[in-house]
Design a protein around this motif. Structure first.
Motif, PDB file in Angstrom:
ATOM      1  N   ILE A 182     -60.838 -53.238  23.457  1.00  0.00           N
ATOM      2  CA  ILE A 182     -60.678 -52.300  22.353  1.00  0.00           C
ATOM      3  C   ILE A 182     -59.933 -52.967  21.211  1.00  0.00           C
ATOM      4  CG2 ILE A 182     -59.703 -50.095  21.668  1.00  0.00           C
ATOM      5  CD1 ILE A 182     -61.818 -49.568  23.608  1.00  0.00           C
ATOM      6  N   GLY A 183     -58.836 -53.654  21.563  1.00  0.00           N
ATOM      7  CA  GLY A 183     -58.003 -54.269  20.533  1.00  0.00           C
ATOM      8  C   GLY A 183     -58.723 -55.360  19.776  1.00  0.00           C
TER       9      GLY A 183
ATOM     10  N   SER B  92     -56.767 -44.608  16.142  1.00  0.00           N
ATOM     11  CA  SER B  92     -55.831 -45.039  17.166  1.00  0.00           C
ATOM     12  C   SER B  92     -55.187 -46.375  16.804  1.00  0.00           C
ATOM     13  CB  SER B  92     -56.554 -45.173  18.508  1.00  0.00           C
ATOM     14  OG  SER B  92     -55.758 -45.844  19.458  1.00  0.00           O
ATOM     15  N   MET B  93     -53.980 -46.602  17.307  1.00  0.00           N
ATOM     16  CA  MET B  93     -53.339 -47.899  17.112  1.00  0.00           C
ATOM     17  C   MET B  93     -54.205 -49.015  17.677  1.00  0.00           C
ATOM     18  SD  MET B  93     -50.605 -48.114  15.359  1.00  0.00           S
ATOM     19  CE  MET B  93     -50.253 -49.790  15.896  1.00  0.00           C
ATOM     20  N   TYR B  94     -54.954 -48.724  18.742  1.00  0.00           N
ATOM     21  CA  TYR B  94     -55.817 -49.750  19.335  1.00  0.00           C
ATOM     22  C   TYR B  94     -56.964 -50.138  18.400  1.00  0.00           C
ATOM     23  CZ  TYR B  94     -53.513 -49.087  23.846  1.00  0.00           C
ATOM     24  OH  TYR B  94     -52.584 -49.032  24.851  1.00  0.00           O
ATOM     25  N   ASP B  95     -57.295 -49.255  17.468  1.00  0.00           N
ATOM     26  CA  ASP B  95     -58.403 -49.525  16.552  1.00  0.00           C
ATOM     27  C   ASP B  95     -57.932 -49.855  15.141  1.00  0.00           C
ATOM     28  OD1 ASP B  95     -60.245 -48.986  18.571  1.00  0.00           O
ATOM     29  OD2 ASP B  95     -60.144 -46.833  18.196  1.00  0.00           O
ATOM     30  N   SER B  96     -56.631 -49.967  14.948  1.00  0.00           N
ATOM     31  CA  SER B  96     -56.092 -50.281  13.628  1.00  0.00           C
ATOM     32  C   SER B  96     -56.207 -51.781  13.361  1.00  0.00           C
ATOM     33  CB  SER B  96     -54.625 -49.856  13.546  1.00  0.00           C
ATOM     34  OG  SER B  96     -54.496 -48.461  13.736  1.00  0.00           O
ATOM     35  N   PRO B  97     -56.385 -52.168  12.094  1.00  0.00           N
ATOM     36  CA  PRO B  97     -56.573 -53.594  11.782  1.00  0.00           C
ATOM     37  C   PRO B  97     -55.298 -54.393  12.029  1.00  0.00           C
ATOM     38  CG  PRO B  97     -56.370 -52.303   9.770  1.00  0.00           C
ATOM     39  CD  PRO B  97     -56.464 -51.312  10.891  1.00  0.00           C
ATOM     40  N   LEU B  98     -55.476 -55.589  12.586  1.00  0.00           N
ATOM     41  CA  LEU B  98     -54.351 -56.500  12.773  1.00  0.00           C
ATOM     42  C   LEU B  98     -54.083 -57.271  11.484  1.00  0.00           C
ATOM     43  CD1 LEU B  98     -55.229 -57.949  16.292  1.00  0.00           C
ATOM     44  CD2 LEU B  98     -53.450 -56.276  15.765  1.00  0.00           C
ATOM     45  N   ILE B  99     -52.834 -57.661  11.282  1.00  0.00           N
ATOM     46  CA  ILE B  99     -52.483 -58.479  10.121  1.00  0.00           C
ATOM     47  C   ILE B  99     -53.032 -59.890  10.303  1.00  0.00           C
ATOM     48  CG2 ILE B  99     -50.561 -59.451   8.806  1.00  0.00           C
ATOM     49  CD1 ILE B  99     -48.935 -56.985   9.635  1.00  0.00           C
ATOM     50  N   ASP B 100     -52.870 -60.421  11.502  1.00  0.00           N
ATOM     51  CA  ASP B 100     -53.368 -61.766  11.814  1.00  0.00           C
ATOM     52  C   ASP B 100     -53.718 -61.797  13.300  1.00  0.00           C
ATOM     53  OD1 ASP B 100     -53.517 -64.557  12.598  1.00  0.00           O
ATOM     54  OD2 ASP B 100     -52.602 -65.034  10.655  1.00  0.00           O
ATOM     55  N   TYR B 101     -55.018 -61.805  13.593  1.00  0.00           N
ATOM     56  CA  TYR B 101     -55.468 -61.715  14.977  1.00  0.00           C
ATOM     57  C   TYR B 101     -54.974 -62.893  15.804  1.00  0.00           C
ATOM     58  CZ  TYR B 101     -58.566 -61.636  19.023  1.00  0.00           C
ATOM     59  OH  TYR B 101     -59.055 -61.630  20.303  1.00  0.00           O
ATOM     60  N   ASP B 102     -55.067 -64.105  15.281  1.00  0.00           N
ATOM     61  CA  ASP B 102     -54.654 -65.286  16.035  1.00  0.00           C
ATOM     62  C   ASP B 102     -53.180 -65.230  16.410  1.00  0.00           C
ATOM     63  OD1 ASP B 102     -57.187 -66.361  16.016  1.00  0.00           O
ATOM     64  OD2 ASP B 102     -56.846 -67.564  14.208  1.00  0.00           O
TER      65      ASP B 102
ATOM     66  N   PRO C 237     -58.493 -42.992  24.651  1.00  0.00           N
ATOM     67  CA  PRO C 237     -58.527 -42.646  26.079  1.00  0.00           C
ATOM     68  C   PRO C 237     -57.384 -43.227  26.894  1.00  0.00           C
ATOM     69  CG  PRO C 237     -60.731 -43.215  25.331  1.00  0.00           C
ATOM     70  CD  PRO C 237     -59.799 -43.513  24.176  1.00  0.00           C
ATOM     71  N   PHE C 238     -56.824 -44.378  26.487  1.00  0.00           N
ATOM     72  CA  PHE C 238     -55.717 -44.968  27.216  1.00  0.00           C
ATOM     73  C   PHE C 238     -54.426 -44.163  27.028  1.00  0.00           C
ATOM     74  CE2 PHE C 238     -57.859 -49.359  26.714  1.00  0.00           C
ATOM     75  CZ  PHE C 238     -58.681 -49.089  27.802  1.00  0.00           C
ATOM     76  N   VAL C 239     -54.381 -43.328  25.989  1.00  0.00           N
ATOM     77  CA  VAL C 239     -53.171 -42.570  25.680  1.00  0.00           C
ATOM     78  C   VAL C 239     -53.459 -41.070  25.769  1.00  0.00           C
ATOM     79  CG1 VAL C 239     -51.346 -42.165  24.003  1.00  0.00           C
ATOM     80  CG2 VAL C 239     -52.424 -44.421  24.134  1.00  0.00           C
ATOM     81  N   ASN C 240     -54.285 -40.590  24.838  1.00  0.00           N
ATOM     82  CA  ASN C 240     -54.716 -39.191  24.780  1.00  0.00           C
ATOM     83  C   ASN C 240     -53.533 -38.229  24.855  1.00  0.00           C
ATOM     84  OD1 ASN C 240     -56.649 -37.211  24.457  1.00  0.00           O
ATOM     85  ND2 ASN C 240     -56.986 -36.971  26.651  1.00  0.00           N
ATOM     86  N   GLY C 241     -52.529 -38.489  24.038  1.00  0.00           N
ATOM     87  CA  GLY C 241     -51.367 -37.614  24.027  1.00  0.00           C
ATOM     88  C   GLY C 241     -50.258 -38.196  23.176  1.00  0.00           C
ATOM     89  N   PRO C 242     -49.034 -37.656  23.314  1.00  0.00           N
ATOM     90  CA  PRO C 242     -47.914 -38.110  22.491  1.00  0.00           C
ATOM     91  C   PRO C 242     -47.416 -39.488  22.915  1.00  0.00           C
ATOM     92  CG  PRO C 242     -47.177 -36.445  24.063  1.00  0.00           C
ATOM     93  CD  PRO C 242     -48.676 -36.510  24.163  1.00  0.00           C
ATOM     94  N   VAL C 243     -47.020 -40.287  21.937  1.00  0.00           N
ATOM     95  CA  VAL C 243     -46.503 -41.628  22.193  1.00  0.00           C
ATOM     96  C   VAL C 243     -45.657 -42.056  21.006  1.00  0.00           C
ATOM     97  CG1 VAL C 243     -48.551 -42.709  21.205  1.00  0.00           C
ATOM     98  CG2 VAL C 243     -47.150 -44.005  22.804  1.00  0.00           C
ATOM     99  N   ASN C 244     -44.660 -42.893  21.254  1.00  0.00           N
ATOM    100  CA  ASN C 244     -43.867 -43.512  20.179  1.00  0.00           C
ATOM    101  C   ASN C 244     -44.268 -44.977  20.096  1.00  0.00           C
ATOM    102  OD1 ASN C 244     -42.368 -41.070  20.909  1.00  0.00           O
ATOM    103  ND2 ASN C 244     -40.742 -41.866  19.607  1.00  0.00           N
ATOM    104  N   TRP C 245     -45.109 -45.300  19.117  1.00  0.00           N
ATOM    105  CA  TRP C 245     -45.499 -46.691  18.914  1.00  0.00           C
ATOM    106  C   TRP C 245     -44.430 -47.414  18.104  1.00  0.00           C
ATOM    107  CZ3 TRP C 245     -48.796 -48.317  22.118  1.00  0.00           C
ATOM    108  CH2 TRP C 245     -49.981 -47.658  22.432  1.00  0.00           C
ATOM    109  N   VAL C 246     -44.109 -48.630  18.494  1.00  0.00           N
ATOM    110  CA  VAL C 246     -43.216 -49.491  17.716  1.00  0.00           C
ATOM    111  C   VAL C 246     -44.086 -50.516  17.005  1.00  0.00           C
ATOM    112  CG1 VAL C 246     -41.306 -51.114  17.780  1.00  0.00           C
ATOM    113  CG2 VAL C 246     -41.322 -49.162  19.334  1.00  0.00           C
ATOM    114  N   THR C 247     -44.078 -50.474  15.678  1.00  0.00           N
ATOM    115  CA  THR C 247     -44.962 -51.333  14.887  1.00  0.00           C
ATOM    116  C   THR C 247     -44.198 -52.242  13.926  1.00  0.00           C
ATOM    117  OG1 THR C 247     -45.195 -49.598  13.207  1.00  0.00           O
ATOM    118  CG2 THR C 247     -46.819 -49.625  14.996  1.00  0.00           C
TER     119      THR C 247
END
Length: 348
Positions: free
Chosen positions: A25-26, A203-213, A291-301
């Protein structure tokens, strides 16, 4: 008192097989992140964001006589300004599907089957789930079976989540049977919302990365030290620096994520880690529908500092092992950093 902490192991990486799928997904093609909540930002994706927000649909209930003590409870819903909901025919366990329910009683029963006109079509939503979205004027019918010839009143509720503003709508009604006739009385919707917690439209899993490598090869740095508190106890200060758009689950997350950031010490009687955790800046609780979350979460970004109280229970010398543990996303590896706490001659 001199305070120091000895780093035992810098990186001991274990990959949790259960979470391997999140790497796929990521690594997928990303779309811009839009925060969808019960706010201006969420409403901005409506067809006309300038239109009044409090009229996203009309709903009308009525009764049809089908003969032989059978009736149909008819619900007609029409949408405005790009609003929509999820059909009860959706083949999933979404909590906000359109539903009509009666309170348990022995006077009238309602069949499980829904008749939907026009029939909705299954599609894939933003998070890869199969769902039947309803976006046009739609009629729902459910069969009612009369079990008593005496007059009665039974209460019921129409409920559904209206999107994209993500508010849980509840419209109460009463079904009356008087003088051999069945009729329904509809009441104004309850003033209730389920979106006090912001919802991530992407979802955070589908958000763009700043630098994938960088996110895959060097997603973070961790530094930590011990400082003395004003109460003559100590605290462990851990600074987490994230790179390339990486993220992790905050220890403030209330749900049971196994990979959320935490510090552990081996079972012992001499040193414990207090529960009064400080997170700077403090993360916010959001709803992530992946689907890995499907609810409340505190993401640290973003770069974050954690302060954990260290509580000494002895003045005797000791050596106690510990670990800093977290899953780094979207790389999806369980990071384990070993720590050795040593106390000798009054020095921790």
């Amino acid at each position: 008192m001199v305070v120091e902490i000895i780093l035992k192991t810098v990186h001991m990486k274990n990959i949790i097989a259960l979470l391997v799928l999140s790497v796929v997904i990521g690594c997928a093609e990303k779309t811009p992140s839009i925060l969808a909540q019960n706010s201006e930002l969420c409403r901005s994706i409506l067809i006309n964001p300038e239109e009044s927000y409090n009229h996203e649909y009309d709903l009308k209930l009525s009764i049809e006589d089908a003969g032989n003590n059978q009736y149909r409870l008819v619900s007609v819903i029409d949408f405005h300004n790009g609003a929509f909901t999820a059909s009860p025919l959706s083949n999933n366990d979404f909590k906000g599907l359109f539903n009509i329910a009666l309170k348990e009683n022995d006077k009238v029963t309602m069949d499980d089957a829904f008749e939907e006109i026009p029939r909705s079509v299954e599609e894939i939503d933003w998070f890869g789930n199969f769902v039947n979205w309803v976006r046009e004027l739609t009629t729902y019918k459910r069969t009612l079976n009369i079990k008593s010839q005496e007059d009665f009143k039974v209460s019921g509720m129409v409920s559904f989540t209206i999107e994209p503003t993500c508010t849980f709508e509840e419209i109460p009604f009463d079904v009356f049977y008087e003088d051999g006739k069945l009729w329904v009385q509809q009441y104004p919707k309850l003033d209730k919302s389920t979106c006090d917690i912001p919802v991530l439209w992407v979802s955070m899993y589908d958000s763009p990365l700043i630098d994938y490598d960088i996110a895959m090869k060097h997603p973070y740095d961790v530094e930590f030290k011990v400082e003395q508190r004003t109460d003559c106890q100590f605290k462990m200060v851990t600074e987490m620096k994230l790179h390339g758009g990486s993220f992790n689950v905050s220890p403030l997350t209330e749900t049971g994520f196994k990979g959320k950031f935490r510090i552990e010490v081996a079972p012992n009687d001499d040193l414990t880690i207090g529960t009064e955790l400080l997170e700077i800046p403090q993360s916010e609780t959001v709803i992530d529908k992946h689907p890995f979350v499907n609810g409340p979460v505190n993401w640290v970004t973003e770069d974050t500092k954690y302060e954990h109280p260290l509580i000494l229970h002895t003045q005797e010398d000791f050596s106690i092992g510990g670990k800093i543990i977290f899953v780094i996303e979207p790389k999806c590896t369980l990071e384990t950093i070993g720590v050795l706490f040593k106390y000798k001659n009054g020095v921790l």
